[in-house]
Design an enzyme around this catalytic site. Structure first.
Site, PDB file in Angstrom:
ATOM      1  N   GLY A 257       0.754  -1.241   0.000  1.00 27.04           N
ATOM      2  CA  GLY A 257       0.000   0.000   0.000  1.00 27.04           C
ATOM      3  C   GLY A 257       0.789   1.299   0.000  1.00 27.04           C
ATOM      4  O   GLY A 257       1.604   1.565  -0.892  1.00 27.04           O
TER       5      GLY A 257
ATOM      6  N   TYR B 114      -7.834   1.950  16.626  1.00 31.66           N
ATOM      7  CA  TYR B 114      -7.127   2.632  15.528  1.00 31.66           C
ATOM      8  C   TYR B 114      -7.302   4.146  15.652  1.00 31.66           C
ATOM      9  O   TYR B 114      -6.344   4.904  15.541  1.00 31.66           O
ATOM     10  CB  TYR B 114      -7.719   2.108  14.215  1.00 31.66           C
ATOM     11  CG  TYR B 114      -7.120   2.652  12.947  1.00 31.66           C
ATOM     12  CD1 TYR B 114      -5.978   2.084  12.400  1.00 31.66           C
ATOM     13  CD2 TYR B 114      -7.727   3.714  12.259  1.00 31.66           C
ATOM     14  CE1 TYR B 114      -5.450   2.559  11.213  1.00 31.66           C
ATOM     15  CE2 TYR B 114      -7.200   4.195  11.081  1.00 31.66           C
ATOM     16  CZ  TYR B 114      -6.057   3.614  10.559  1.00 31.66           C
ATOM     17  OH  TYR B 114      -5.541   4.096   9.385  1.00 31.66           O
TER      18      TYR B 114
HETATM   19  N1  LIG Z   1      -5.249   3.071   3.141  1.00 37.58           N
HETATM   20  C1  LIG Z   1      -5.882   4.054   3.751  1.00 37.58           C
HETATM   21  O1  LIG Z   1      -6.967   4.474   3.356  1.00 37.58           O
HETATM   22  C2  LIG Z   1      -5.282   4.711   4.968  1.00 37.58           C
HETATM   23  C3  LIG Z   1      -5.947   5.831   5.484  1.00 37.58           C
HETATM   24  C4  LIG Z   1      -5.418   6.474   6.593  1.00 37.58           C
HETATM   25  C5  LIG Z   1      -4.247   6.012   7.154  1.00 37.58           C
HETATM   26  N2  LIG Z   1      -3.633   4.918   6.647  1.00 37.58           N
HETATM   27  C6  LIG Z   1      -2.405   4.471   7.293  1.00 37.58           C
HETATM   28  O2  LIG Z   1      -1.386   4.310   6.331  1.00 37.58           O
HETATM   29  C7  LIG Z   1      -0.481   3.289   6.757  1.00 37.58           C
HETATM   30  C8  LIG Z   1      -0.328   2.278   5.652  1.00 37.58           C
HETATM   31  O3  LIG Z   1      -1.604   1.679   5.407  1.00 37.58           O
HETATM   32  P1  LIG Z   1      -1.940   0.856   4.075  1.00 37.58           P
HETATM   33  O4  LIG Z   1      -3.306   1.246   3.680  1.00 37.58           O
HETATM   34  O5  LIG Z   1      -0.812   0.983   3.116  1.00 37.58           O
HETATM   35  O6  LIG Z   1      -2.034  -0.621   4.689  1.00 37.58           O
HETATM   36  P2  LIG Z   1      -1.472  -2.022   4.140  1.00 37.58           P
HETATM   37  O7  LIG Z   1      -2.187  -3.044   4.963  1.00 37.58           O
HETATM   38  O8  LIG Z   1      -1.575  -2.084   2.672  1.00 37.58           O
HETATM   39  O9  LIG Z   1       0.078  -1.983   4.537  1.00 37.58           O
HETATM   40  C9  LIG Z   1       0.498  -1.992   5.866  1.00 37.58           C
HETATM   41  C10 LIG Z   1       1.906  -2.558   5.932  1.00 37.58           C
HETATM   42  O10 LIG Z   1       2.328  -2.515   7.312  1.00 37.58           O
HETATM   43  C11 LIG Z   1       2.976  -3.738   7.598  1.00 37.58           C
HETATM   44  N3  LIG Z   1       2.920  -4.022   9.036  1.00 37.58           N
HETATM   45  C12 LIG Z   1       1.833  -4.365   9.780  1.00 37.58           C
HETATM   46  N4  LIG Z   1       2.206  -4.571  11.051  1.00 37.58           N
HETATM   47  C13 LIG Z   1       3.546  -4.340  11.126  1.00 37.58           C
HETATM   48  C14 LIG Z   1       4.499  -4.379  12.175  1.00 37.58           C
HETATM   49  N5  LIG Z   1       4.154  -4.721  13.422  1.00 37.58           N
HETATM   50  N6  LIG Z   1       5.786  -4.063  11.885  1.00 37.58           N
HETATM   51  C15 LIG Z   1       6.144  -3.727  10.615  1.00 37.58           C
HETATM   52  N7  LIG Z   1       5.294  -3.695   9.578  1.00 37.58           N
HETATM   53  C16 LIG Z   1       4.000  -3.987   9.844  1.00 37.58           C
HETATM   54  C17 LIG Z   1       2.222  -4.783   6.786  1.00 37.58           C
HETATM   55  O11 LIG Z   1       2.978  -5.975   6.618  1.00 37.58           O
HETATM   56  C18 LIG Z   1       1.988  -4.029   5.483  1.00 37.58           C
HETATM   57  O12 LIG Z   1       3.052  -4.212   4.587  1.00 37.58           O
HETATM   58  C19 LIG Z   1      -1.059   2.729   8.057  1.00 37.58           C
HETATM   59  O13 LIG Z   1      -0.472   3.354   9.166  1.00 37.58           O
HETATM   60  C20 LIG Z   1      -2.518   3.110   7.971  1.00 37.58           C
HETATM   61  O14 LIG Z   1      -3.134   3.186   9.232  1.00 37.58           O
HETATM   62  C21 LIG Z   1      -4.125   4.250   5.564  1.00 37.58           C
END
Ligand SMILES: NC(=O)c1ccc[n+]([C@@H]2O[C@H](COP(=O)([O-])OP(=O)(O)OC[C@H]3O[C@@H](n4cnc5c(N)ncnc54)[C@H](O)[C@@H]3O)[C@@H](O)[C@H]2O)c1
Length: 271
Positions: free
Chosen positions: A36, A169
């Site tokens: 992501g 969260y």
């Molecule tokens: N996608 C959205 O709409 C969105 C919106 C707001 C905030 N976010 C934030 O953006 C960030 C990335 O989210 P995303 O949507 O890319 O999610 P995603 O699930 O696609 O990717 C998350 C990544 O974090 C890794 N991860 C999880 N636990 C871990 C740990 N303990 N140590 C190391 N790595 C770990 C996973 O393996 C994965 O590769 C997160 O903090 C999420 O809360 C995402």
């Protein structure tokens, strides 16, 4: 210009002159980089000439993606404080410095105030809030020895409005928002030339949100007849919408932005 303001720029730049986003040659660590937003950040940073260290708990996927990008991969559970020390030591041994840090790794368990278990509460806060704390502490230690840097903490619009189905969260992201401001002011007071900002995406098309759409709305974005139309209809952004904000905050072009909460949600929290 005050001495404190002058110290905001990583290079002591006063005229705003720089290359593109101003990240060329910078050493930047991105956590949660195997999927992501973390992957999109890493890719854009590499394309802009940065030297990127990608970390993730998913070693197999992370290593493969890093190889494709010509970046470095290190296995890391961000909730493990000791591992942060090792990661920073490895970065220092390899590059001699750290210019940027993106505390991005995360999980998003679906549970409200009545259904969140204590175990889920603790693990969610550990992966988001504890990890951002460990990362900032370890990052500042290395950055301040080498002229400064820029930290980006990935928060969410959940920090601004509170999302009922994401109780732990929302709490973790709210903590990251205010911790970021406290860190920014501390670094400014200490004249470290280290900036610290938070980014607050709305819904962005990543595996995390695809999972949420399936669970909460019974929508499979990948199986939709016209995924792009469905994405737009639901108001969901693309990973690069966030990556460009992250890249901007890591570079010289944002040298006067510090302690700010940068919302990337196409107005979702405005209306
Ligand atoms: N996608 C959205 O709409 C969105 C919106 C707001 C905030 N976010 C934030 O953006 C960030 C990335 O989210 P995303 O949507 O890319 O999610 P995603 O699930 O696609 O990717 C998350 C990544 O974090 C890794 N991860 C999880 N636990 C871990 C740990 N303990 N140590 C190391 N790595 C770990 C996973 O393996 C994965 O590769 C997160 O903090 C999420 O809360 C995402």
């Amino acid at each position: 210009m005050s001495a404190a303001n002058e110290s905001m720029s990583r290079d002591g730049v006063t005229g705003g002159q720089s290359n593109g986003w101003g990240v060329r040659g910078r050493v930047i660590l991105v956590t949660g980089a195997a999927s992501g937003l973390g992957f999109a950040d890493s890719k854009m940073l590499v394309e802009q000439g940065a030297q990127v260290v990608m970390t993730d708990i998913d070693e197999e996927r992370g290593r493969g993606l890093a190889e494709d990008l010509d970046a470095i991969f290190l296995h890391q559970d961000v909730a493990d404080e000791g591992r942060w020390t090792e990661i920073m030591a490895a970065v220092e041994a390899r590059f001699g410095r750290l210019d940027g840090l993106v505390n991005n790794a995360g999980v998003a368990p679906i549970a409200d105030i009545e259904t969140t278990s204590t175990a889920t509460w603790r693990s969610t806060l550990a992966i988001h809030l504890d990890a951002a704390f460990f990362g900032c502490q370890a990052g500042i230690k290395l950055m301040k020895e080498n002229g400064g840097g820029s930290i980006v903490n990935m928060s969410s619009t959940a920090a601004l409005v509170g999302i009922p189905d994401y109780l732990a969260y929302s709490a973790a992201k709210g903590g990251i928002r205010s911790m970021t401001k406290a860190i920014a002011i501390h670094c400014r007071r200490q004249r470290y030339a280290i900036r610290c900002n938070s980014v607050h995406p709305g819904s962005i098309n990543t595996p995390m949100v695809q999972h949420a759409l399936r669970e909460l709305m019974d929508v499979d974005l990948n199986a939709a007849d016209d995924p792009e139309r469905t994405r737009r209809k639901l108001g969901i952004g693309e990973p690069n919408d966030v990556a460009s904000m992250v890249t901007f905050l890591l570079g010289d072009q944002s040298k006067h932005i510090n302690g700010a909460e940068m919302v990337v949600d196409n107005g979702d929290t405005v209306v």
